[in-house]
Design a protein around this motif. Structure first.
Motif, short mmCIF file in Angstrom:
data_model
loop_
_atom_site.label_atom_id
_atom_site.label_comp_id
_atom_site.label_asym_id
_atom_site.label_seq_id
_atom_site.Cartn_x
_atom_site.Cartn_y
_atom_site.Cartn_z
N PRO A 185 1.05 -1.20 -0.33
CA PRO A 185 -0.05 0.03 -0.17
C PRO A 185 1.42 1.48 -0.09
CG PRO A 185 0.10 -1.18 2.33
CD PRO A 185 0.31 -2.13 1.37
N SER A 186 2.57 1.65 0.96
CA SER A 186 2.89 2.21 0.08
C SER A 186 3.41 3.02 -0.86
CB SER A 186 3.97 2.32 1.86
OG SER A 186 4.65 1.52 1.36
N VAL A 187 3.74 1.97 -1.68
CA VAL A 187 4.05 2.25 -2.67
C VAL A 187 3.17 2.27 -3.65
CG1 VAL A 187 5.21 1.39 -4.84
CG2 VAL A 187 5.39 0.31 -2.52
N LEU A 188 1.70 1.64 -3.34
CA LEU A 188 1.04 2.43 -4.84
C LEU A 188 0.20 3.63 -4.12
CD1 LEU A 188 -1.74 -1.07 -4.47
CD2 LEU A 188 -0.60 -0.11 -6.11
N SER A 189 0.19 4.52 -2.81
CA SER A 189 -0.14 5.74 -2.09
C SER A 189 1.22 6.86 -2.82
CB SER A 189 0.57 5.29 -0.66
OG SER A 189 0.12 7.01 0.00
N ASN A 190 2.70 6.31 -2.88
CA ASN A 190 3.33 6.46 -3.81
C ASN A 190 3.32 6.93 -5.12
OD1 ASN A 190 4.69 7.59 -1.35
ND2 ASN A 190 7.06 6.45 -1.96
N LEU A 191 2.69 5.67 -5.84
CA LEU A 191 3.06 6.11 -7.13
C LEU A 191 1.02 7.36 -7.15
CD1 LEU A 191 3.26 5.01 -10.10
CD2 LEU A 191 1.96 3.52 -9.47
N GLY A 192 0.63 6.63 -6.73
CA GLY A 192 -0.77 8.15 -6.29
C GLY A 192 -0.52 9.26 -6.21
N MET A 193 0.36 9.57 -5.60
CA MET A 193 0.69 10.97 -5.86
C MET A 193 1.46 11.57 -6.14
SD MET A 193 -1.01 10.98 -2.56
CE MET A 193 -0.50 12.75 -2.03
N SER A 194 2.52 10.59 -6.88
CA SER A 194 3.05 11.45 -8.14
C SER A 194 2.28 12.22 -9.51
CB SER A 194 3.63 9.74 -9.13
OG SER A 194 5.12 10.53 -9.93
N TYR A 195 1.26 11.09 -9.65
CA TYR A 195 -0.25 11.30 -10.73
C TYR A 195 -1.15 12.50 -9.78
CZ TYR A 195 0.16 7.71 -13.21
OH TYR A 195 1.39 6.50 -14.38
N LEU A 196 -1.15 11.95 -8.65
CA LEU A 196 -1.30 14.00 -8.01
C LEU A 196 -1.00 14.94 -7.93
CD1 LEU A 196 -3.98 14.20 -4.42
CD2 LEU A 196 -1.91 15.80 -5.71
N LEU A 197 0.31 14.58 -8.36
CA LEU A 197 1.50 16.06 -8.47
C LEU A 197 1.58 16.43 -9.87
CD1 LEU A 197 4.01 15.64 -5.83
CD2 LEU A 197 2.97 17.12 -5.72
N GLU A 198 1.34 15.71 -10.55
CA GLU A 198 0.94 16.04 -12.49
C GLU A 198 0.08 16.77 -12.57
OE1 GLU A 198 1.81 13.94 -16.36
OE2 GLU A 198 1.20 12.62 -14.81
#
Length: 283
Positions: A185-198
Motif C-alpha cells: 500500500p505505501s508504494v501504491l500510495s506514492n505512485l498515486g501521489m506522483s499522479y496527483l502532483l502531475e
C-alpha cells in the motif's frame, strides 16, 4: 516537487502544498507548512524505545508530538547511539516541524552506522524533508544493493525523484518496488501521489483507492486518499475518509483548510480543468 511544466504548474504546486498539509493530518490546525512536507511512506523499524508512547507518529496531535519529542529527547541524550530511538526521535522532530534538528540526529546516526540500510534510508528521508534532495538521493542509492534490492529503498528513491521533477524515473522505481512487494500500500500510495502532483487526479485516486484497500494500509495512505478526493471537490467524502483515523475535529479542520485554500486561489477549478484536459487528450 514536480509540476506539469506545460498547462498545470500552478495547480500542481497547490496540490503539492495541500499534500504537505494533509499528509501530516494529525497536525491539523498548525499554521507552518514547514511542519510538513514528508511524502515517504516506507515503514522503518523503530525498535524498543523506553517510555515512548508507541503511538504511530502520523496520528499524533500537535501537543502529543511535542510531548513525545521531549520524552524521546531526554532518552536520546542518554543514549544517542540507540538506532531505533534515534530514528523515531528524528521522525517525531520532522513531523513537529524541526527538520533541522531531525537531520542533525540522523546525520550523527549515519556516521555511526555508515553501511546500515535502514539508517541510510532514514537519513535520506531527513535530507529530503530538509530540501536537500540530491544528497538524499545519494544516501538512498548508497543504501540500495543491486544483488539484494529493497522495495522500501526503491520507493524512497522514487519519492525523491518525484520531488526533483523526474516523474517517469520515479514511476519506474515504484513499479520495481511493486514487483518486489506486490500490492504494497505505501508504494501504491506514492505512485498515486506522483499522479496527483502531475494534476492527474483520476489516476491518482485509482491508485490511492487500491492502496487504501490493501491489508496493512495505514493512516497516511487513507489521508492521501482523502486529499485527492477533496481536491476534486468531494469534501464530505474526504472528511469521511479522514475521520477513520482522526478525530472529527481534526478531519473537519483538514478539509476546511483544503476548501479554504482551493477557494482563495481558485485552484479547484484549475485542477478540474487540467484533469479534464488530460481526459480529453486520452480519448
Amino acid at each position: 516537487m514536480p509540476t506539469n511544466r506545460t498547462t498545470g504548474a500552478r495547480p500542481a504546486r497547490l496540490a503539492a502544498t495541500a499534500l504537505a498539509l494533509v499528509l501530516a493530518a494529525a497536525l491539523a490546525g498548525c499554521g507552518s507548512s514547514g511542519k510538513f512536507g514528508n511524502r515517504f511512506t516506507s515503514k522503518l523499524t523503530t525498535g524498543s524505545i523506553a517510555r515512548s508512547s508507541g503511538k504511530p507518529v502520523e496520528t499524533m496531535s500537535s501537543a502529543e508530538l511535542r510531548g513525545e519529542s521531549m520524552t524521546l529527547g531526554r532518552a536520546y541524550a542518554r543514549n544517542p547511539t540507540d538506532k531505533g530511538l534515534a530514528i523515531r526521535f528524528a521522525t517525531v522532530l520532522q513531523m513537529d516541524g524541526d527538520a533541522d534538528q531531525s537531520l542533525a540526529v540522523m546525520r550523527k546516526l549515519a556516521i555511526g552506522y555508515p553501511k546500515d540500510r535502514e539508517v541510510l534510508a532514514a537519513y535520506g528521508k531527513a535530507l529530503a524533508a530538509n530540501g536537500q534532495l540530491e544528497p538524499a538521493l545519494d544516501a538512498v542509492r548508497r543504501a540500495q544493493t543491486p544483488e539484494y534490492p529493497d522495495w522500501r529503498l526503491a520507493s524512497a528513491e522514487g519519492a525523491i525523484l518525484d520531488q526533483l521533477g523526474q516523474k517517469d524515473e520515479a514511476r519506474q522505481l515504484y513499479r520495481k518496488a511493486l514487483d518486489l512487494k506486490p500490492n504494497e500500500p505505501s508504494v501504491l500510495s506514492n505512485l498515486g501521489m506522483s499522479y496527483l502532483l502531475e494534476g492527474d487526479l483520476r489516476t491518482a485516486e485509482t491508485y490511492l483507492r487500491s492502496a487504501a484497500g490493501q491489508p496493512g494500509a495505514d493512516s497516511r495512505v487513507r489521508q492521501n486518499l482523502a486529499l485527492v478526493v477533496g481536491l476534486q471537490g468531494r469534501f464530505d467524502e474526504a472528511e469521511r475518509i479522514a475521520s477513520q483515523e482522526l478525530s472529527p475535529d481534526q478531519a473537519q479542520a483538514n478539509v476546511a483548510y483544503l476548501r479554504r485554500m482551493l477557494s482563495q486561489q481558485n485552484a479547484w477549478n484549475q485542477l478540474k480543468a487540467q484533469d479534464g484536459q488530460k481526459t480529453a487528450a486520452a480519448n
